[in-house]
Write an enzyme that holds these catalytic residues in place. Structure first.
Site, PDB file in Angstrom:
ATOM      1  N   CYS A 170      27.450  17.392  -7.183  1.00 58.82           N
ATOM      2  CA  CYS A 170      27.107  16.243  -7.865  1.00 58.82           C
ATOM      3  C   CYS A 170      28.168  15.329  -8.034  1.00 58.82           C
ATOM      4  O   CYS A 170      28.930  14.534  -7.047  1.00 58.82           O
ATOM      5  CB  CYS A 170      26.410  16.472  -9.127  1.00 58.82           C
ATOM      6  SG  CYS A 170      25.091  15.445  -9.578  1.00 58.82           S
ATOM      7  N   HIS A 209      22.460  20.668  -8.190  1.00 59.17           N
ATOM      8  CA  HIS A 209      23.263  21.491  -8.805  1.00 59.17           C
ATOM      9  C   HIS A 209      22.661  23.161  -8.898  1.00 59.17           C
ATOM     10  O   HIS A 209      21.973  23.668  -9.593  1.00 59.17           O
ATOM     11  CB  HIS A 209      23.012  21.332 -10.446  1.00 59.17           C
ATOM     12  CG  HIS A 209      23.814  20.282 -10.886  1.00 59.17           C
ATOM     13  ND1 HIS A 209      24.784  20.137 -11.449  1.00 59.17           N
ATOM     14  CD2 HIS A 209      23.317  18.779 -10.962  1.00 59.17           C
ATOM     15  CE1 HIS A 209      25.349  19.026 -11.768  1.00 59.17           C
ATOM     16  NE2 HIS A 209      24.293  18.068 -11.449  1.00 59.17           N
ATOM     17  N   GLU A 211      24.252  25.622  -9.266  1.00 49.98           N
ATOM     18  CA  GLU A 211      24.531  26.463 -10.543  1.00 49.98           C
ATOM     19  C   GLU A 211      23.817  26.578 -11.479  1.00 49.98           C
ATOM     20  O   GLU A 211      24.194  27.477 -12.594  1.00 49.98           O
ATOM     21  CB  GLU A 211      26.378  26.323 -10.772  1.00 49.98           C
ATOM     22  CG  GLU A 211      26.226  24.799 -11.598  1.00 49.98           C
ATOM     23  CD  GLU A 211      26.087  23.521 -10.947  1.00 49.98           C
ATOM     24  OE1 GLU A 211      25.620  23.466  -9.844  1.00 49.98           O
ATOM     25  OE2 GLU A 211      26.271  22.606 -11.721  1.00 49.98           O
TER      26      GLU A 211
HETATM   27  N1  GLN Z   1      26.114  10.514 -12.877  1.00 45.66           N
HETATM   28  C1  GLN Z   1      27.339  11.311 -12.691  1.00 45.66           C
HETATM   29  C2  GLN Z   1      28.603  10.404 -12.025  1.00 45.66           C
HETATM   30  O1  GLN Z   1      28.307   9.558 -11.624  1.00 45.66           O
HETATM   31  C3  GLN Z   1      27.075  12.473 -11.809  1.00 45.66           C
HETATM   32  C4  GLN Z   1      26.008  13.392 -12.386  1.00 45.66           C
HETATM   33  C5  GLN Z   1      26.304  14.833 -12.381  1.00 45.66           C
HETATM   34  O2  GLN Z   1      27.354  15.440 -11.986  1.00 45.66           O
HETATM   35  N2  GLN Z   1      25.453  15.600 -12.804  1.00 45.66           N
HETATM   36  O3  GLN Z   1      29.544  10.991 -11.942  1.00 45.66           O
END
Ligand code: GLN
Length: 186
Positions: free
Chosen positions: A86, A167, A169
């Site tokens: 992410c 994710h 994890e």
């Molecule tokens: N919205 C976050 C970002 O732009 C990423 C979201 C996440 O890591 N769950 O950095």
């Protein structure tokens, strides 16, 4: 003994520790997890996890400690295996360490966070539970996809760098963490 570096500046870190230890147990490899907070913590790591969280906050937190500048150099020079989830994937793309471009917070408000079964290519095709939290979207350049939400690419593997918009994890499926440990022990 493998030393796995985990960037600790911000975001979901402890879940990654749990997943790494579970994966290590199933593979019967010994690992130690090095908590990375400043550039001097980096030396000697065999693999790296860049967790999710808020990528802007991560960049700001890194400024004083120079953690990321050290990590980017290590990835380029030593080609250690990396698992970025992410916000971690966002940093890898913004940094040009993967060719795949990414757009932050790219799912509409209603679907900002959701779970869905996805297809993954990890030693063959299989299913995985995709947990998406204010997830980014890959926009172009995915030459080496390894995960799909329906027809959309949600994970790429470029050289030794795995970048996922979801994710792993936050699930009890440790295959992505096992991939990292396997790569690190090769
Ligand atoms: N919205 C976050 C970002 O732009 C990423 C979201 C996440 O890591 N769950 O950095």
């Amino acid at each position: 003994m493998l030393t796995i570096g985990l960037a600790m500046l911000q975001g979901a870190r402890h879940e990654h520790m749990h997943s790494l230890f579970q994966a290590a147990k199933s593979l019967e490899v010994e690992i130690e997890i090095r908590e990375l907070r400043k550039s001097s913590d980096i030396e000697g790591i065999d693999a790296l996890v860049l967790p999710g969280g808020e990528s802007t906050a991560m960049r700001i937190a890194s400024r004083s400690e120079q953690l990321y500048s050290g990590l980017w150099k290590l990835i380029e020079d030593d080609k250690i295996p990396v698992l970025g989830t992410c916000a971690g994937a966002i940093l890898l793309s913004q940094q040009g360490l993967i060719d795949t471009k990414i757009e932050r917070n790219a799912f509409g408000r209603q679907r900002e966070s959701f779970q869905s079964e996805i297809d993954v290519e990890l030693n063959g095709q299989s299913k995985f539970q995709g947990v998406f939290i204010r997830a980014p979207r890959f926009t172009q350049g995915s030459k080496s996809p390894i995960a799909w939400l329906e027809n959309e690419i949600v994970g790429v593997l470029e050289n030794n760098i795995m970048a996922l918009t979801f994710h792993p994890e936050l699930t009890n499926d440790f295959r992505f963490h096992a991939w990292l440990l396997n790569k690190a022990s090769q």
